[in-house]
Scaffold this active site. Structure first.
Site, PDB file in Angstrom:
ATOM      1  N   GLY A 182      19.683  32.492  24.628  1.00  0.00           N
ATOM      2  CA  GLY A 182      19.036  33.559  23.870  1.00  0.00           C
ATOM      3  C   GLY A 182      18.328  33.062  22.625  1.00  0.00           C
ATOM      4  O   GLY A 182      18.935  32.404  21.796  1.00  0.00           O
ATOM      5  N   SER A 183      17.047  33.368  22.475  1.00  0.00           N
ATOM      6  CA  SER A 183      16.281  32.777  21.381  1.00  0.00           C
ATOM      7  C   SER A 183      14.870  33.364  21.372  1.00  0.00           C
ATOM      8  O   SER A 183      14.610  34.389  21.980  1.00  0.00           O
ATOM      9  CB  SER A 183      16.225  31.257  21.562  1.00  0.00           C
ATOM     10  OG  SER A 183      15.913  30.948  22.912  1.00  0.00           O
ATOM     11  N   ARG A 184      13.943  32.672  20.692  1.00  0.00           N
ATOM     12  CA  ARG A 184      12.545  33.087  20.692  1.00  0.00           C
ATOM     13  C   ARG A 184      11.653  31.872  20.491  1.00  0.00           C
ATOM     14  O   ARG A 184      12.099  30.820  20.019  1.00  0.00           O
ATOM     15  CB  ARG A 184      12.278  34.116  19.589  1.00  0.00           C
ATOM     16  CG  ARG A 184      12.269  33.536  18.200  1.00  0.00           C
ATOM     17  CD  ARG A 184      12.199  34.602  17.137  1.00  0.00           C
ATOM     18  NE  ARG A 184      10.839  34.966  16.760  1.00  0.00           N
ATOM     19  CZ  ARG A 184      10.562  35.967  15.929  1.00  0.00           C
ATOM     20  NH1 ARG A 184      11.537  36.717  15.440  1.00  0.00           N
ATOM     21  NH2 ARG A 184       9.313  36.233  15.597  1.00  0.00           N
TER      22      ARG A 184
END
Length: 214
Positions: A182-184
């Site tokens: 999970g990240s961007r």
């Protein structure tokens, strides 16, 4: 077949293989529910570290998404840390269910790499770009345009992986790293770039065209 095209990235195999062996060895000794839990965890890791092939667009000047996920920002932004001026910023949020392989947005050469330790706010917050752990890659395209893309760790993500370094020649759609769990990814483009995505749109890394450099 190159290793980068294997169905699971090597970082995933380093977790999947030992857990699979452990499950097989201890499966008959442990309670059934624990064995099932280990199998489910192993299957999730296989799913998370999947490494699908993508059809890379070959249109002149095209910029592809550096990650799978949802566009949460698309518009003008003052990027004064590395580019020193107004840019077009596009942010892509990756949930734990998205493919987490990151890809090069356009062809060129990596001119610098900046890694910074930081906090772990939820990656969909604007402040995450500046305060969270991140890895920024600055590149110059074949036509002399400067493009910046940044791997940003999230609330769950605690490990940024990057396989390229300063001076490397790269091509559009090339795999260059991943962020675990999970990240961007933020990408900063020249102000005159023609943008072809909007907030809320789902994109695929290496395949969806974000816009065109002019």
């Amino acid at each position: 077949m190159r290793f980068t095209e294997f169905p699971i990235v090597k970082e995933g195999l380093l977790l999947v293989i030992p857990l699979s062996i452990l499950t097989i060895v201890l499966g008959f000794l442990l309670p059934v529910y624990i064995t099932l839990l280990l199998i489910l965890i192993d299957l999730f890791l296989v799913y998370f570290f999947r490494n699908p092939k993508r059809s890379i667009p070959d249109f002149e000047g095209s910029v592809v998404a550096p990650a799978d996920g949802k566009v949460i920002h698309a518009g003008e932004y003052l990027e004064d840390r590395f580019l020193g001026g107004k840019t077009i910023k596009i942010s892509i949020f990756m949930s734990i269910f998205n493919v987490h392989i990151n890809r090069i947005p356009t062809s060129g050469r990596i001119t610098d790499v900046f890694y910074k330790k930081g906090k772990f706010f939820s990656a969909n917050f604007d402040k995450a770009s500046l305060l969270n752990e991140h890895n920024a890659l600055l590149m110059e395209t074949e036509n002399g345009k400067k493009v910046l893309f940044v791997q940003v760790a999230g609330l769950v993500a605690r490990r940024i992986i990057c396989w390229i370094k300063k001076g490397d020649a790269v091509v559009r759609g090339q795999r260059f790293g991943l962020i675990c769990f999970g990240s961007r990814v933020d990408i900063f483009l020249p102000l005159e770039t023609k943008i072809d995505v909007k907030i809320g749109q789902r994109v695929k890394g290496g395949e969806t065209i974000l816009g065109y450099l002019t």
